[in-house]
Scaffold this active site. Structure first.
Site, mmCIF file in Angstrom:
data_model
loop_
_atom_site.group_PDB
_atom_site.id
_atom_site.type_symbol
_atom_site.label_atom_id
_atom_site.label_comp_id
_atom_site.label_asym_id
_atom_site.label_seq_id
_atom_site.Cartn_x
_atom_site.Cartn_y
_atom_site.Cartn_z
ATOM 1 N N LYS A 293 0.824 -1.216 0.000
ATOM 2 C CA LYS A 293 0.000 0.000 0.000
ATOM 3 C C LYS A 293 0.867 1.280 0.000
ATOM 4 O O LYS A 293 2.071 1.219 0.271
ATOM 5 C CB LYS A 293 -0.926 -0.039 1.217
ATOM 6 C CG LYS A 293 -1.912 -1.222 1.176
ATOM 7 C CD LYS A 293 -2.906 -1.154 2.321
ATOM 8 C CE LYS A 293 -3.877 -2.324 2.264
ATOM 9 N NZ LYS A 293 -4.913 -2.227 3.313
ATOM 10 N N TYR B 297 -12.383 -2.208 -3.491
ATOM 11 C CA TYR B 297 -12.876 -2.362 -2.119
ATOM 12 C C TYR B 297 -14.405 -2.276 -2.030
ATOM 13 O O TYR B 297 -14.937 -1.983 -0.954
ATOM 14 C CB TYR B 297 -12.229 -1.315 -1.206
ATOM 15 C CG TYR B 297 -10.828 -1.689 -0.759
ATOM 16 C CD1 TYR B 297 -10.596 -2.847 -0.018
ATOM 17 C CD2 TYR B 297 -9.734 -0.889 -1.053
ATOM 18 C CE1 TYR B 297 -9.323 -3.193 0.405
ATOM 19 C CE2 TYR B 297 -8.448 -1.229 -0.630
ATOM 20 C CZ TYR B 297 -8.255 -2.389 0.101
ATOM 21 O OH TYR B 297 -6.990 -2.742 0.536
ATOM 22 N N ASN C 193 -2.144 0.186 6.753
ATOM 23 C CA ASN C 193 -1.591 -1.055 7.307
ATOM 24 C C ASN C 193 -0.657 -1.800 6.346
ATOM 25 O O ASN C 193 -0.550 -3.021 6.400
ATOM 26 C CB ASN C 193 -2.715 -1.944 7.852
ATOM 27 C CG ASN C 193 -3.666 -2.419 6.771
ATOM 28 O OD1 ASN C 193 -3.565 -1.980 5.632
ATOM 29 N ND2 ASN C 193 -4.571 -3.313 7.117
ATOM 30 N N HIS D 279 -2.063 -5.557 1.668
ATOM 31 C CA HIS D 279 -3.336 -6.268 1.532
ATOM 32 C C HIS D 279 -3.026 -7.655 1.002
ATOM 33 O O HIS D 279 -2.110 -7.817 0.195
ATOM 34 C CB HIS D 279 -4.271 -5.548 0.537
ATOM 35 C CG HIS D 279 -5.441 -6.397 0.126
ATOM 36 N ND1 HIS D 279 -6.568 -6.507 0.896
ATOM 37 C CD2 HIS D 279 -5.623 -7.226 -0.938
ATOM 38 C CE1 HIS D 279 -7.411 -7.351 0.308
ATOM 39 N NE2 HIS D 279 -6.861 -7.802 -0.804
ATOM 40 N N GLU E 222 -9.548 -11.020 -7.287
ATOM 41 C CA GLU E 222 -8.596 -9.907 -7.086
ATOM 42 C C GLU E 222 -7.434 -9.968 -8.079
ATOM 43 O O GLU E 222 -6.977 -8.929 -8.569
ATOM 44 C CB GLU E 222 -8.079 -9.917 -5.643
ATOM 45 C CG GLU E 222 -9.180 -9.540 -4.645
ATOM 46 C CD GLU E 222 -8.701 -9.455 -3.217
ATOM 47 O OE1 GLU E 222 -9.485 -9.016 -2.366
ATOM 48 O OE2 GLU E 222 -7.535 -9.826 -2.934
HETATM 49 P P1 CMP Z 1 -7.219 -4.766 3.839
HETATM 50 O O1 CMP Z 1 -6.715 -6.094 4.272
HETATM 51 O O2 CMP Z 1 -6.700 -4.178 2.590
HETATM 52 O O3 CMP Z 1 -8.823 -4.858 3.738
HETATM 53 C C1 CMP Z 1 -9.663 -3.754 3.965
HETATM 54 C C2 CMP Z 1 -8.925 -2.561 4.475
HETATM 55 O O4 CMP Z 1 -9.734 -1.613 5.130
HETATM 56 C C3 CMP Z 1 -7.930 -2.982 5.553
HETATM 57 O O5 CMP Z 1 -6.896 -3.731 5.018
HETATM 58 C C4 CMP Z 1 -7.570 -1.634 6.139
HETATM 59 O O6 CMP Z 1 -6.690 -0.895 5.305
HETATM 60 C C5 CMP Z 1 -8.935 -0.974 6.134
HETATM 61 N N1 CMP Z 1 -9.637 -1.130 7.399
HETATM 62 C C6 CMP Z 1 -10.125 -2.256 7.951
HETATM 63 N N2 CMP Z 1 -10.723 -2.023 9.125
HETATM 64 C C7 CMP Z 1 -10.616 -0.692 9.317
HETATM 65 C C8 CMP Z 1 -11.048 0.178 10.355
HETATM 66 N N3 CMP Z 1 -11.705 -0.270 11.426
HETATM 67 N N4 CMP Z 1 -10.757 1.477 10.232
HETATM 68 C C9 CMP Z 1 -10.109 1.938 9.137
HETATM 69 N N5 CMP Z 1 -9.688 1.149 8.125
HETATM 70 C C10 CMP Z 1 -9.927 -0.142 8.215
#
Ligand code: CMP
Length: 141
Positions: free
Chosen positions: A10, A50, A113, A116, A127
């Site tokens: 990311k 998403y 984070n 993904h 995906e």
């Molecule tokens: P990802 O595994 O890419 O899947 C969905 C994404 O949404 C996740 O990683 C985070 O980047 C984001 N995400 C998931 N939960 C939250 C949350 N509670 N608050 C903000 N972002 C979130």
């Protein structure tokens, strides 16, 4: 069982210049990078990728983050690639991620984070098809 999974490094981790460090984690764990490209997603592309999270309160902010800079999308191949990648990534929330995981090392918070990874075989198929066409994907070894 040999599988493929989609990985996204990311914008936060790309900004930290951690593409190589993260790909090394995959390779050291026995996963092979069989396709990869660096992209700067549009809002439409991030929103479509998403779409399952459309109703979540974080959807708008997540799409904004995912378009804030380039990402590295790749296809990882190996034994149990989906689960193995998820183990390497660690919990979605880096505060809950185990030591040594990618998110523990490089993520900022639950949204920013670092990576993904697909969560199941059907999601992986969809995906991978979102980002790569047939010509870009070698046959499974
Ligand atoms: P990802 O595994 O890419 O899947 C969905 C994404 O949404 C996740 O990683 C985070 O980047 C984001 N995400 C998931 N939960 C939250 C949350 N509670 N608050 C903000 N972002 C979130």
């Amino acid at each position: 069982m040999k599988e493929r999974t989609l990985s996204i490094i990311k914008p936060d981790a790309v900004e930290k210049n951690k593409i190589g460090a993260i790909l090394s984690k995959f390779e050291d764990a026995g996963l092979r990078v069989v396709a990869a490209k660096r992209l700067h997603l549009t809002s439409e592309q991030a929103g479509a990728f998403y779409a399952v999270h459309k109703e979540r309160p974080f959807y708008g902010s997540l799409c904004e983050f995912m378009t804030s800079g380039p990402v590295l999308v790749s296809v990882l191949e190996g034994e149990n690639a989906i689960a193995r990648n998820r183990e390497l990534m660690g919990a979605t929330d880096p505060a809950k991620a185990a030591d040594g995981t990618i998110r523990k090392l490089y993520a900022t918070n639950i949204e920013r984070n670092a990576v993904h990874g697909s969560d199941a075989p059907e999601t992986a198929r969809v995906e991978i098809g979102f980002f790569f066409n047939g010509l870009e994907l070698p046959p499974m070894e």
